[in-house]
Design a protein around this motif. Structure first.
Motif, short mmCIF file in Angstrom:
data_model
loop_
_atom_site.label_atom_id
_atom_site.label_comp_id
_atom_site.label_asym_id
_atom_site.label_seq_id
_atom_site.Cartn_x
_atom_site.Cartn_y
_atom_site.Cartn_z
N ASN A 391 -23.43 -58.72 4.05
CA ASN A 391 -24.80 -58.24 4.10
C ASN A 391 -25.75 -59.13 3.31
O ASN A 391 -26.95 -59.15 3.57
CB ASN A 391 -24.89 -56.81 3.56
N VAL A 392 -25.21 -59.86 2.36
CA VAL A 392 -26.01 -60.85 1.64
C VAL A 392 -26.01 -62.18 2.39
O VAL A 392 -27.06 -62.78 2.64
CB VAL A 392 -25.47 -61.05 0.21
N ASP A 393 -24.84 -62.62 2.79
CA ASP A 393 -24.72 -63.96 3.36
C ASP A 393 -25.48 -64.13 4.67
O ASP A 393 -25.98 -65.22 4.96
CB ASP A 393 -23.23 -64.31 3.57
N VAL A 394 -25.59 -63.07 5.48
CA VAL A 394 -26.31 -63.22 6.75
C VAL A 394 -27.81 -63.35 6.56
O VAL A 394 -28.52 -63.75 7.49
CB VAL A 394 -26.01 -62.05 7.72
N THR A 395 -28.30 -63.04 5.36
CA THR A 395 -29.74 -63.19 5.11
C THR A 395 -30.08 -64.54 4.49
O THR A 395 -31.26 -64.83 4.27
CB THR A 395 -30.24 -62.08 4.17
N LEU A 396 -29.07 -65.36 4.20
CA LEU A 396 -29.28 -66.66 3.57
C LEU A 396 -29.15 -67.75 4.62
O LEU A 396 -28.08 -67.96 5.18
CB LEU A 396 -28.26 -66.88 2.45
N GLY A 397 -30.22 -68.46 4.89
CA GLY A 397 -30.18 -69.48 5.92
C GLY A 397 -29.17 -70.58 5.68
O GLY A 397 -28.64 -71.16 6.63
N LYS A 398 -28.85 -70.85 4.43
CA LYS A 398 -27.93 -71.95 4.12
C LYS A 398 -26.51 -71.68 4.56
O LYS A 398 -25.71 -72.60 4.67
CB LYS A 398 -27.95 -72.22 2.61
N THR A 399 -26.17 -70.41 4.83
CA THR A 399 -24.78 -70.09 5.16
C THR A 399 -24.42 -70.42 6.60
O THR A 399 -23.25 -70.66 6.92
CB THR A 399 -24.49 -68.59 4.94
N GLY A 400 -25.38 -70.36 7.51
CA GLY A 400 -25.07 -70.49 8.93
C GLY A 400 -24.51 -69.21 9.53
O GLY A 400 -24.17 -69.16 10.71
N PHE A 401 -24.42 -68.15 8.71
CA PHE A 401 -23.95 -66.86 9.20
C PHE A 401 -25.14 -66.02 9.67
O PHE A 401 -26.13 -65.88 8.93
CB PHE A 401 -23.21 -66.09 8.11
N ASN A 402 -25.04 -65.46 10.86
CA ASN A 402 -26.08 -64.59 11.43
C ASN A 402 -25.55 -63.17 11.53
O ASN A 402 -24.33 -62.95 11.55
CB ASN A 402 -26.50 -65.10 12.80
N PRO A 403 -26.42 -62.17 11.62
CA PRO A 403 -25.96 -60.77 11.61
C PRO A 403 -25.00 -60.45 12.74
O PRO A 403 -25.15 -60.91 13.87
CB PRO A 403 -27.26 -59.97 11.73
N TYR A 404 -24.00 -59.62 12.42
CA TYR A 404 -23.00 -59.22 13.41
C TYR A 404 -22.51 -57.80 13.20
O TYR A 404 -21.69 -57.30 13.98
CB TYR A 404 -21.80 -60.18 13.37
N ARG A 405 -22.97 -57.13 12.15
CA ARG A 405 -22.60 -55.74 11.89
C ARG A 405 -23.72 -54.80 12.33
O ARG A 405 -24.91 -55.13 12.19
CB ARG A 405 -22.31 -55.53 10.40
N THR A 406 -23.35 -53.63 12.83
CA THR A 406 -24.36 -52.65 13.25
C THR A 406 -25.30 -52.32 12.12
O THR A 406 -26.51 -52.22 12.30
CB THR A 406 -23.66 -51.38 13.77
N SER A 407 -24.75 -52.15 10.91
CA SER A 407 -25.60 -51.81 9.76
C SER A 407 -26.62 -52.90 9.47
O SER A 407 -27.71 -52.62 8.97
CB SER A 407 -24.72 -51.56 8.53
N GLN A 408 -26.28 -54.14 9.79
CA GLN A 408 -27.20 -55.24 9.52
C GLN A 408 -28.39 -55.24 10.49
O GLN A 408 -29.43 -55.83 10.19
CB GLN A 408 -26.44 -56.57 9.59
N PHE A 409 -28.23 -54.59 11.64
CA PHE A 409 -29.35 -54.45 12.57
C PHE A 409 -30.17 -53.20 12.27
O PHE A 409 -31.35 -53.14 12.59
CB PHE A 409 -28.82 -54.37 14.01
N GLU A 410 -29.54 -52.22 11.67
CA GLU A 410 -30.22 -50.95 11.42
C GLU A 410 -31.11 -51.00 10.18
O GLU A 410 -32.14 -50.35 10.12
CB GLU A 410 -29.19 -49.83 11.24
N ASP A 411 -30.69 -51.74 9.19
CA ASP A 411 -31.31 -51.67 7.86
C ASP A 411 -32.33 -52.79 7.68
O ASP A 411 -31.99 -53.88 7.22
CB ASP A 411 -30.22 -51.74 6.79
N THR A 412 -33.59 -52.55 8.02
CA THR A 412 -34.61 -53.59 7.82
C THR A 412 -34.82 -53.88 6.35
O THR A 412 -35.26 -54.98 6.00
CB THR A 412 -35.95 -53.17 8.46
N GLU A 413 -34.51 -52.92 5.48
CA GLU A 413 -34.70 -53.15 4.06
C GLU A 413 -33.83 -54.29 3.56
O GLU A 413 -34.18 -54.99 2.60
CB GLU A 413 -34.40 -51.87 3.27
#
Length: 507
Positions: A391-413
């Motif tokens: 949940n932290v790493d998908v918000t950091l552009g340097k990781t190359g990881f993009n969201p893939y969990r349902t919770s990561q799409f639900e939680d705009t916060e």
């Protein structure tokens, strides 16, 4: 052949909806959480060598979090990297020869077609289901099914969610009263409109479009994102690479001709050296304010909020890949107008076919290594994917990881906390959600020798076409001949069966 109803895929995609609260369950805590097993020394003395892509994306979060994992478990994680163009061959050679220099891999899940049938990868089906820390049900169904599974068994743990979409400078389009591009013709029109203007107020002429087109990198996926809207209109199970009945390549026709023309035209509105630019280069150009448009994976959304490198924070919009009002008639090879029958999933008469290019970096375990090493490797991949870390790493552009969990799409916060405005977060996640929910999503090619079909034959022909070394028609013929040779060498019936399986077609 008969095709199964699309209900299975529809159910998967519907589960991606933000209304599907039952699929949630991921936490938002930044603190590392305990992985499978107990005790800080449960893997003491065990060393795990992980092979992946030399980014620094992808390797960065693995390297950054390895010391924390060591502190929790005693395991030593060694991350080895190679250029993307070498990664497939490096893995296959190591496994096929029994060298087993690497204990785990973070790689392209579409390669499972080559790695699973010989027994090279560990089956982790039961482990993921019993792993409470991993929160397997929170991983979006599309990625659980495509990125993690092969013929109903689980072999990888997703660390990333990948498909392509278009980014645009929302401030420019708003100022000029323009809408985001719905078709590729509109994309070219907007690119032409802004090309040569100073888009970041530095006194220099900038670019209408920035798309990575470097050969032997990852650019061939970009070309298929353009082609997809012309090739596939009847839904995911139709496929966009071959005729499922014959394995005849869908590459030498008016649809691919139109797509190649569009793709080459985008080069007119890009940097002079665009054919030598990789995704890292074009992302940097976009976030520094030098591009009006770009086509890419989800990385630009998070890179745009990095205060150290971005000048376009809250000036970026994202939208589903542009589509076409004409699609391929497979019987004649001609482009025909969309109608309700030919394009049942069209939006305002436009056929969109978002492309799940790559599918998302995923972790797998070498089935031949010692059980203690397998256990530590599994725990490390589970730790990397668990919500507290991802949940932290998908918000950091340097990781190359993009969201893939349902919770990561639900939680705009989650995204607001990372630095996005609420409006930008809703737009970014909305574009991803629209793409994932599309019943016309294109599945990336996942059959034996997929790396040769795409990374060698397709990549070479497209690069030569863009460079002016061959004509458009020669490029299509070259791709067709190259794909036919691979299919014949591997066995047409075997490849046809593998392709049908990948599209969920009942034989």
């Amino acid at each position: 052949m008969t095709r199964r109803p699309f209900s299975r895929w529809a159910a998967y995609i519907a589960a991606m909806s933000l209304l599907a609260a039952a699929c949630g369950g991921g936490g938002g805590d930044d603190e590392p959480q305990t992985t499978q097993g107990t005790g800080p020394d449960r893997h003491k003395g065990v060393e795990v060598t992980v092979l992946t892509f030399a980014g620094p994306q992808i390797a960065e979060p693995l390297q950054r979090r390895a010391p924390d994992f060591n502190g929790q478990t005693g395991a030593t994680i060694k991350v080895v990297t190679v250029p993307f163009a070498d990664l497939y061959d490096k893995i296959l050679t190591d496994l096929a020869t029994g060298t087993n220099s690497y204990d785990a891999f973070v790689f392209d899940p579409q390669w499972m077609g080559d790695f699973v049938p010989p027994g090279y990868l560990e089956d982790i089906t039961d482990r993921v289901k019993g792993d409470q820390a991993l929160k397997w049900d929170d991983i979006a169904p599309f990625f659980r099914d495509f990125s993690a599974s092969y013929k109903g068994r689980t072999y990888t743990i997703p660390l990333d969610g990948d498909f392509q979409m278009v980014y645009y400078r929302s401030d420019l389009l708003k100022k000029d009263g323009l809408k985001p591009p719905a078709t590729w013709d509109e994309y070219l029109s907007i690119a032409k409109r802004y090309h040569g203007e100073d888009l970041n107020s530095d006194g220099k002429a900038d670019y209408g479009s920035c798309i990575a087109k470097k050969r032997a990198a990852q650019s061939y996926w970009m070309s298929w994102s353009v082609a997809g809207a012309y090739l596939q209109a009847e839904g995911t199970s139709q496929g966009a690479f071959f005729d499922a009945n014959t394995m005849k390549p869908l590459v030498n026709n008016q649809a691919v001709a139109a797509a190649l023309d569009v793709y080459k035209q985008t080069t007119q509105y890009g940097p002079a050296d665009e054919l030598n630019l990789d995704v890292g280069d074009t992302r940097g150009l976009f976030t520094s304010g030098r591009c009006a448009l770009s086509a890419d994976w989800g990385d630009i959304g998070t890179l745009a909020i990095d205060p150290k490198t971005s000048t376009v924070k809250d000036k970026v919009g994202a939208v589903i890949m542009p589509g076409s009002k004409k699609v391929l008639d497979r019987a004649s090879g001609q482009l025909v107008d969309c109608d309700a029958t030919r394009c049942p999933h069209a939006i305002d008469g436009v056929n969109h076919a978002p492309f799940s290019a790559f599918g998302g970096w995923s972790g797998a375990i070498n089935a031949a290594v010692d059980q203690k090493v397998k256990d530590a490797a599994y725990d490390f991949l589970s730790y990397m994917s668990a919500p507290a870390q991802s949940n932290v790493d998908v918000t950091l552009g340097k990781t190359g990881f993009n969201p893939y969990r349902t919770s990561q799409f639900e939680d705009t916060e989650l995204w607001v906390k990372a630095g996005m405005s609420k409006e930008a977060a809703e737009n970014y996640l909305g574009a991803i959600r629209t793409s994932l929910q599309s019943p016309n999503m294109i599945l990336d090619l996942r059959i034996p020798k997929s790396a040769q079909y795409q990374g060698v034959v397709l990549d070479t022909a497209v690069a030569q076409f863009l460079a002016g070394e061959i004509t458009r028609d020669q490029a299509m013929q070259q791709i067709e001949q190259g794909w036919e040779k691979i299919t014949n060498d591997e066995g047409r019936e075997e490849q046809k069966a593998a392709y049908a399986d990948s599209l969920n077609i009942q034989r």
